[in-house]
Design an enzyme around this catalytic site. Structure first.
Site: not given
Length: 474
Positions: A372, A178
């Site tokens: 995810e 991320e």
């Protein structure tokens, strides 16, 4: 249109949220190791890590986590029974280089050798994140984290060792987890302390540039080490919607999306987008580049785009929505009145996954990889020992259906990895009782419990989904 026969169904974890054994076998400290759980002040420590370095909060959930370090064989056996084809985890940089530099720690390397061997034994493809909010704390103290360009070479030294040691066992790599989160939580994303910093954006974007250069050089290094290695970037995704058709709301959403896409633009297209100059001007950022940086970025794009998706986001400037916010995974978002919301404040938007996937694929034309997606919820063990998490089944089913619809739209998707296949410590809150897994772990927010593993109802449902390649969803 059916999913490809080699579609990668699986689950994901992160070293700092599951391994525990935080000082065992010479491991050094990581950022998570100084963060307490929510009830002890995690939010304060996340955003003011200077305090966490000085203060004893008493209980630190990452220190023991779910003890995956000692129980990985048991856990991977359960995941093999679940039928997963790909297992995403991260390597703890501080387990390999306790000080972030110097001589590598053979005990740490051997642990991951054993882990990946076990994955292969159980017919699982490891998907490995090189740095998952896990810059060694020693590098924060000595160099100030990723704001310091010296970390590029330290990271590449780390990568070189990983590719040479594990290149025959690991095909799929992710350079940074991320990466866009570095501008929202600089300590997580870049190991940086922000106390007394007048303009945090300046150090965050400078650190991000260093990571982007490091990522590009890691792609180059991996391809030179072994042509078959695939290296991806990763985005905390979720498209911003405009609150209304008011052009000001629409433009606010455009700007918010650009702030996230800036990083992936560089990693996929090989250069900063034209709008970067406007963002830097607005945030008073003066980016320092060295000769050769632009060529490095241009010549070494990633092979695929990995991303997390938990919810869409909402942006606008209309006065009637002021103060109405929701949990956006550390990214500010307005409350969308059309969406249900979890007790932890996360909005539920399966269609948003389809929208996000189309946005990403239309923009980049690179394979996507959902690494995810999941629901954090409080699970209850019934008197007969069962855990009837129908809410998790419904959430996952709806998101898989949205993913399949995106594939029918023409999106190239490599796989779907649920967060998480097993309960673990929440990164944002440090809780155990905000559970994500198909496998229950007997541990509470204070570290009490037997650590016994127990299959939830969702375990058996997801097993059927995988066996049918996404066709059996009931």
């Amino acid at each position: 249109m059916k999913l490809k026969t080699d579609f990668l169904w699986g689950g994901a974890v992160a070293a700092n949220q599951c391994e525990g054994a935080y000082l065992e076998d010479q491991k050094g400290l990581s950022p998570m190791d100084i963060l307490p759980s929510a009830q002890y002040g995690r939010k304060e420590a996340m955003y003011h890590p200077e305090l966490a370095l000085k203060k004893d909060y008493g209980y630190y959930p990452s220190h023991g986590a779910i003890d995956f370090y000692h129980r990985y064989k048991e856990d991977l056996a359960l995941m093999e029974e679940l039928g997963i084809k790909a297992f995403r985890t991260s390597i703890s940089w501080a387990r390999i280089f306790p000080e972030g530099e110097g001589e590598p720690n053979e005990a740490g390397l051997q642990f991951y050798d054993n882990l990946f061997d076990e994955c292969k034994k159980r017919h699982m493809e490891p998907v490995v994140t090189i740095c998952h909010f896990d810059t060694p704390l020693a590098l924060t103290k000595k160099y100030g984290g990723w704001e310091n360009r010296v970390l590029i070479n330290l990271y590449l030294n780390y990568c070189s060792l990983l590719f040479k040691r594990f290149g025959k066992k690991v095909k799929y790599w992710i350079t940074f987890n991320e990466i866009n989160m570095i501008t929202h939580i600089p300590f997580f994303g870049g190991g940086m302390l922000t106390e007394d910093i007048e303009n945090v954006s300046q150090i965050a974007y400078q650190a991000a540039h260093h990571q982007l250069v490091a990522s590009a050089l890691a792609v180059k290094m991996a391809h030179e080490c072994k042509e078959e290695l695939l290296v991806g970037c990763m985005l905390a995704a979720g498209s911003f919607y405009p609150y209304s058709c008011n052009p000001q709301d629409v433009w606010e959403a455009v700007e918010k999306n650009q702030e996230s896409y800036l990083f992936i633009d560089v990693q996929v297209r090989g250069k900063y987008p034209s709008y970067a100059q406007r963002i830097w001007k607005e945030k008073r950022v003066s980016l320092k580049m060295e000769a050769g940086d632009e060529e490095i970025l241009r010549c070494n794009p990633v092979d695929y785009i990995a991303f997390s998706y938990y919810s869409s986001r909402l942006a606008g400037v209309s006065p009637e929505i002021s103060g109405k916010t929701a949990d956006g995974n550390a990214i500010h978002t307005l409350r969308n009145p059309h969406l249900d919301i979890t007790p932890w404040g996360r909005q539920i938007d399966p269609l948003g996954l389809r929208i996000t996937m189309n946005d990403l694929y239309d923009r980049y034309q690179k394979p996507l990889f959902i690494v995810e997606n999941g629901l954090g919820a409080a699970d209850k063990i019934e008197s007969d020992g069962t855990i009837n998490d129908d809410y998790r089944i419904a959430y996952t089913r709806d998101h898989i259906e949205a993913m399949k619809a995106a594939v029918e739209d023409g999106v190239d998707c490599l796989g779907y990895l649920s967060w998480s296949c097993i309960d673990l410590v929440s990164a944002g809150t440090g809780e155990m009782e905000k559970r994500y897994g198909f496998i229950y772990v007997d541990r509470d927010n204070n570290g009490n419990g037997t650590l016994e593993r127990r299959k939830k109802k969702s375990f058996y449902w997801y097993k059927k989904v995988i066996e049918s390649n996404g066709e059996m969803m009931d």
